[in-house]
Structure formats: structure tokens, C-alpha cells
Design a protein around this motif. Structure first.
Motif, PDB file in Angstrom:
ATOM      1  N   VAL A 112       0.976  -1.159   0.117  1.00 10.08           N
ATOM      2  CA  VAL A 112      -0.073  -0.075  -0.079  1.00 10.08           C
ATOM      3  C   VAL A 112       0.859   1.366  -0.068  1.00 10.08           C
ATOM      4  O   VAL A 112       1.478   1.532   1.101  1.00 10.08           O
ATOM      5  CB  VAL A 112      -1.018  -0.007   1.197  1.00 10.08           C
ATOM      6  N   HIS A 113       1.089   1.832  -1.124  1.00  4.72           N
ATOM      7  CA  HIS A 113       1.820   3.029  -1.156  1.00  4.72           C
ATOM      8  C   HIS A 113       1.369   3.992  -0.264  1.00  4.72           C
ATOM      9  O   HIS A 113       0.402   4.493  -0.125  1.00  4.72           O
ATOM     10  CB  HIS A 113       1.721   3.637  -2.879  1.00  4.72           C
ATOM     11  N   GLY A 114       2.635   4.519   0.426  1.00  4.50           N
ATOM     12  CA  GLY A 114       2.305   5.526   1.450  1.00  4.50           C
ATOM     13  C   GLY A 114       1.794   5.091   2.718  1.00  4.50           C
ATOM     14  O   GLY A 114       1.494   6.013   3.731  1.00  4.50           O
ATOM     15  N   MET A 115       1.430   3.950   2.902  1.00  7.67           N
ATOM     16  CA  MET A 115       0.643   3.726   4.195  1.00  7.67           C
ATOM     17  C   MET A 115       1.895   2.702   5.107  1.00  7.67           C
ATOM     18  O   MET A 115       1.866   1.702   4.848  1.00  7.67           O
ATOM     19  CB  MET A 115      -0.648   2.553   4.148  1.00  7.67           C
ATOM     20  N   ASN A 116       2.567   3.465   6.004  1.00  7.36           N
ATOM     21  CA  ASN A 116       3.616   2.871   6.795  1.00  7.36           C
ATOM     22  C   ASN A 116       2.890   1.684   8.055  1.00  7.36           C
ATOM     23  O   ASN A 116       1.645   1.744   8.324  1.00  7.36           O
ATOM     24  CB  ASN A 116       4.243   3.974   7.453  1.00  7.36           C
ATOM     25  N   CYS A 117       3.782   0.631   7.943  1.00  5.29           N
ATOM     26  CA  CYS A 117       3.218  -0.312   8.717  1.00  5.29           C
ATOM     27  C   CYS A 117       3.617  -0.280  10.082  1.00  5.29           C
ATOM     28  O   CYS A 117       3.056  -0.875  11.090  1.00  5.29           O
ATOM     29  CB  CYS A 117       3.572  -1.687   8.115  1.00  5.29           C
ATOM     30  N   SER A 118       4.200   0.862  10.561  1.00  3.92           N
ATOM     31  CA  SER A 118       4.461   1.170  11.991  1.00  3.92           C
ATOM     32  C   SER A 118       4.946   2.574  11.901  1.00  3.92           C
ATOM     33  O   SER A 118       5.930   3.117  11.183  1.00  3.92           O
ATOM     34  CB  SER A 118       5.470   0.154  12.446  1.00  3.92           C
ATOM     35  N   ASP A 119       4.713   3.258  13.284  1.00  8.10           N
ATOM     36  CA  ASP A 119       5.108   4.368  13.377  1.00  8.10           C
ATOM     37  C   ASP A 119       6.582   4.283  14.352  1.00  8.10           C
ATOM     38  O   ASP A 119       7.461   5.316  14.452  1.00  8.10           O
ATOM     39  CB  ASP A 119       4.238   5.193  14.452  1.00  8.10           C
ATOM     40  N   THR A 120       6.723   2.899  14.537  1.00 10.59           N
ATOM     41  CA  THR A 120       8.231   2.704  15.201  1.00 10.59           C
ATOM     42  C   THR A 120       9.065   1.847  14.190  1.00 10.59           C
ATOM     43  O   THR A 120       8.628   1.944  13.085  1.00 10.59           O
ATOM     44  CB  THR A 120       7.946   1.909  16.468  1.00 10.59           C
TER      45      THR A 120
END
Length: 163
Positions: A112-120
């Protein structure tokens, strides 16, 4: 002078090619049979034990067609990112610390382009698509995921047993 022109020309061509094809989408593994296994679910596994139980229940190996490279259990975002789906599909690497979804168009799990899988930093740069259960941040922050419920007809619920 001529070598410099040729080098610049090749760099320009490479630039055009990169902008025409999304690098991450080049790594899809289409499997037509995956679409028939697509099923909406209310939650995805969040640990290895739950993943193994869900994979056993879905039983992708029994459904595996000969023309697909592999046929493994996945629980990922839907194509429109509104809910979660279970699907049997070939596994592939998700690159660039992003979430995964199933695309009916590509007949594959994709990034998913631009949807990070974690903020960490817990989400690696690259991970195998069957490991999405390790990165539940992809699902936790989606407030618009609707729980999947089964509704029974009102008449069945309103009847009281006679004693």
C-alpha cells in the motif's frame, strides 16, 4: 564528448522507465485462483499461534492450483482499505516499510503506497507478505474498519421456548 552524451542519454532513459513503472508493483505474483478464496473477516491474527490456526482453518494448500507458484494464507487489507480479508495467494516481499493489501486487479497481495506499517522501527524495510500478522499497526489505526457480523432474522430471536 560523445561518451558523456551517451551516458546522459542512458540516465535519462532510466529515469523515464522508473517513473513509468512503480518499482513496488513490479513485484506482484498474480494468481487467478486467489480471487475465489477472498473472504471478509473482522480481525486478522496478531501472533504466530493465531496465524497458524487461521491458516489451518483456511487450508490454502488443499485449494492450491497447479498454475500458482505458491498458495499461502494471508490476512491483509481489502483493496479499498475499508476492511480486512483472508485470501490464499502467493507470498512475496513487501518493500519500503508499508502495509499490504490484496488487489483483485493484480490478483496478488501488493504493497500500500504511503501507508506505513508502523510508527516505530518495528516494521522492517522488507518483509514476507505472510508475516503481516507481526505488523498489526496496519489495522489498528484504521477507524473505518467495520466489524463483520452475521445478522439473524428477527423472527428467530423473538420466539420464546414453551415450558
Amino acid at each position: 564528448m560523445k561518451k558523456d552524451f551517451i551516458m546522459i542519454f542512458y540516465i535519462f532513459l532510466l529515469y523515464l522507465c522508473i517513473n513509468q513503472v512503480r518499482f513496488g508493483d513490479a513485484f506482484t505474483i498474480p494468481c487467478n485462483a486467489s480471487v475465489q478464496t477472498l473472504q471478509r473477516v473482522s480481525e486478522c491474527p496478531t501472533n504466530l499461534t493465531a496465524y497458524k490456526m487461521a491458516a489451518t482453518k483456511k487450508n490454502c494448500s488443499a485449494l492450491a492450483p497447479a498454475e500458482c507458484k505458491s498458495f499461502e494464507y494471508h490476512c491483509v487489507l481489502s483493496e479499498d482499505l475499508k476492511y480486512l480479508v483472508e485470501v490464499c495467494a502467493p507470498s512475496l516481499y513487501i518493500i519500503d516499510r508499508v502495509c499490504a493489501k490484496f488487489s483483485s486487479t493484480w490478483k496478488s497481495v501488493i504493497r500500500v503506497h504511503g501507508m506505513n506499517c508502523s510508527d516505530t522501527d518495528s516494521c522492517p524495510y522488507s518483509y514476507i507478505s505472510t508475516d503481516t500478522y507481526k505488523y498489526s499497526d496496519c489495522y489498528a489505526n484504521l477507524s473505518y474498519i467495520q466489524p463483520y457480523t452475521i445478522e439473524f432474522p428477527q423472527s428467530r430471536l423473538s420466539k420464546q421456548p414453551h415450558i
